[in-house]
Write a protein that holds these residues in place. Structure first.
Motif, mmCIF file in Angstrom:
data_model
loop_
_atom_site.group_PDB
_atom_site.id
_atom_site.type_symbol
_atom_site.label_atom_id
_atom_site.label_comp_id
_atom_site.label_asym_id
_atom_site.label_seq_id
_atom_site.Cartn_x
_atom_site.Cartn_y
_atom_site.Cartn_z
ATOM 1 N N ILE A 5 0.582 -1.126 0.002
ATOM 2 C CA ILE A 5 -0.024 -0.056 0.005
ATOM 3 C C ILE A 5 0.923 0.976 0.015
ATOM 4 N N VAL A 6 0.689 1.946 -1.106
ATOM 5 C CA VAL A 6 1.539 3.385 -1.298
ATOM 6 C C VAL A 6 0.605 4.504 -1.698
ATOM 7 N N ALA A 7 1.087 5.779 -1.586
ATOM 8 C CA ALA A 7 0.636 6.628 -1.831
ATOM 9 C C ALA A 7 0.023 6.804 -3.252
ATOM 10 N N MET A 8 -0.972 7.075 -3.665
ATOM 11 C CA MET A 8 -1.461 7.363 -4.886
ATOM 12 C C MET A 8 -0.737 8.406 -5.795
ATOM 13 N N THR A 9 -0.473 8.293 -6.949
ATOM 14 C CA THR A 9 0.010 9.411 -7.761
ATOM 15 C C THR A 9 -1.021 9.529 -9.071
ATOM 16 N N ALA A 10 -0.705 10.651 -9.512
ATOM 17 C CA ALA A 10 -1.545 11.204 -10.755
ATOM 18 C C ALA A 10 -1.540 10.219 -11.885
ATOM 19 N N PRO A 29 -19.135 6.528 -11.449
ATOM 20 C CA PRO A 29 -18.091 6.172 -11.029
ATOM 21 C C PRO A 29 -16.907 7.497 -11.397
ATOM 22 N N TRP A 30 -16.196 7.333 -10.476
ATOM 23 C CA TRP A 30 -14.966 8.569 -10.657
ATOM 24 C C TRP A 30 -14.311 8.358 -11.938
ATOM 25 N N SER A 31 -13.809 9.488 -12.642
ATOM 26 C CA SER A 31 -12.988 9.484 -13.980
ATOM 27 C C SER A 31 -11.668 9.585 -13.232
ATOM 28 N N ALA A 32 -10.695 9.497 -14.235
ATOM 29 C CA ALA A 32 -9.285 9.678 -13.773
ATOM 30 C C ALA A 32 -8.888 11.106 -13.562
ATOM 31 N N ASP A 33 -9.765 11.814 -14.099
ATOM 32 C CA ASP A 33 -9.646 13.395 -13.733
ATOM 33 C C ASP A 33 -10.297 13.862 -12.078
ATOM 34 N N ALA A 34 -11.185 13.193 -12.027
ATOM 35 C CA ALA A 34 -11.772 13.121 -10.683
ATOM 36 C C ALA A 34 -10.759 12.767 -9.537
ATOM 37 N N PHE A 35 -10.088 11.852 -9.697
ATOM 38 C CA PHE A 35 -9.097 11.074 -8.871
ATOM 39 C C PHE A 35 -7.868 12.220 -8.896
ATOM 40 N N ARG A 36 -7.486 12.667 -9.973
ATOM 41 C CA ARG A 36 -6.261 13.575 -10.016
ATOM 42 C C ARG A 36 -6.668 15.046 -9.245
ATOM 43 N N SER A 37 -7.861 15.361 -9.498
ATOM 44 C CA SER A 37 -8.611 16.661 -8.516
ATOM 45 C C SER A 37 -8.246 16.563 -7.205
ATOM 46 N N GLU A 38 -8.721 15.026 -6.758
ATOM 47 C CA GLU A 38 -8.672 14.691 -5.214
ATOM 48 C C GLU A 38 -7.247 14.869 -4.687
ATOM 49 N N ALA A 49 -3.212 0.213 -3.655
ATOM 50 C CA ALA A 49 -2.665 -1.295 -3.328
ATOM 51 C C ALA A 49 -2.016 -1.970 -4.614
ATOM 52 N N ARG A 50 -0.961 -2.395 -4.536
ATOM 53 C CA ARG A 50 -0.247 -2.934 -5.698
ATOM 54 C C ARG A 50 -0.054 -4.400 -5.405
ATOM 55 N N ASP A 51 -0.192 -5.245 -6.373
ATOM 56 C CA ASP A 51 0.141 -6.577 -6.041
ATOM 57 C C ASP A 51 1.687 -6.911 -6.415
ATOM 58 N N GLU A 52 1.990 -8.355 -6.240
ATOM 59 C CA GLU A 52 3.535 -8.528 -6.639
ATOM 60 C C GLU A 52 4.148 -7.938 -8.055
ATOM 61 N N ALA A 53 3.022 -8.123 -8.993
ATOM 62 C CA ALA A 53 3.563 -7.655 -10.431
ATOM 63 C C ALA A 53 3.531 -6.124 -10.406
ATOM 64 N N GLY A 54 2.942 -5.290 -9.540
ATOM 65 C CA GLY A 54 3.017 -4.054 -9.545
ATOM 66 C C GLY A 54 1.631 -3.348 -10.132
ATOM 67 N N THR A 55 0.593 -4.229 -10.281
ATOM 68 C CA THR A 55 -0.840 -3.730 -10.874
ATOM 69 C C THR A 55 -1.560 -3.271 -9.594
ATOM 70 N N ILE A 56 -2.272 -2.199 -9.639
ATOM 71 C CA ILE A 56 -2.940 -1.448 -8.816
ATOM 72 C C ILE A 56 -4.413 -2.507 -8.545
ATOM 73 N N VAL A 57 -4.811 -3.018 -7.710
ATOM 74 C CA VAL A 57 -5.602 -3.940 -7.365
ATOM 75 C C VAL A 57 -6.552 -3.450 -6.089
ATOM 76 N N GLY A 58 -6.336 -2.077 -5.478
ATOM 77 C CA GLY A 58 -6.982 -1.387 -4.822
ATOM 78 C C GLY A 58 -6.702 -0.094 -4.648
ATOM 79 N N TYR A 59 -7.768 0.805 -3.966
ATOM 80 C CA TYR A 59 -7.298 2.202 -3.671
ATOM 81 C C TYR A 59 -8.325 2.786 -2.605
ATOM 82 N N ALA A 60 -7.628 3.699 -1.957
ATOM 83 C CA ALA A 60 -8.605 4.176 -0.950
ATOM 84 C C ALA A 60 -8.313 5.736 -0.721
ATOM 85 N N GLY A 61 -9.295 6.452 -0.085
ATOM 86 C CA GLY A 61 -8.824 7.842 -0.021
ATOM 87 C C GLY A 61 -9.558 8.480 1.274
#
Length: 170
Positions: A5-10, A29-38, A49-61
């Protein structure tokens, strides 16, 4: 499998928006722009949350609100890829939000669909209580939401950001 679990980036916004489309298709659902705005607001703290391959499998704010004399926090969102659900990842994302809220102080609030039984169970396990119902809160579906509150706990300001997989409900 473990998750980091790491900080989200744009740069993470597009994948989070993809997950939003899967998880919340009927509720705007939120758009990519909505996440960037947040992410642009200093009082907001978002994680992926990134799995072992680095894929984002979850998020929270979460938003840290109020002043020194009356702090409070508001969970904005938690989402977990359906393939990774029921492994404890939602719980660990919530733990990270509560850790951040614990450094700020005060109660934590959130809204959750009244028919989202697994999320309600998770929040209850973490000490959230239902305060009331917001009719037609989610749009465009018109689904109702519970407003929930949790008082701050001394343990909220600690936490481990490496997440081992669990075979239990999230």
């Amino acid at each position: 499998m473990s998750f980091a679990i790491v900080a989200m980036t744009a740069a993470d916004a597009a994948r989070c928006a993809e997950l939003e489309e899967i998880l919340f298709a009927g509720d705007g659902p939120w758009s990519a722009d909505a996440f960037r705005s947040e992410l642009a607001h200093a009082h907001n703290h978002y994680f992926v949350a990134r799995d072992e391959a680095g894929t984002i499998v979850g998020y929270a704010g979460i938003a840290l609100l109020g002043g020194e004399s009356d702090p409070e926090s508001e969970v904005h969102t938690i989402g977990v890829d359906p393939v990774q659900q029921r492994r404890g990842l939602g719980s660990r994302l919530l733990d990270e939000l509560l850790r951040v809220a614990g450094t700020h102080g005060g109660p934590v609030f959130l809204e959750v669909r009244t028919d989202n039984e697994s999320a309600i169970a998770l929040y209850r396990r973490e000490g959230f209580e239902i305060l009331g119902t917001r009719r037609n809160y989610y749009q465009p579906s018109g689904a109702d939401a519970y407003t929930m509150r949790r008082e701050q706990r001394a343990s909220d300001a600690t936490g481990d950001m490496t997440v081992p997989s669990k075979e239990q409900p999230a």
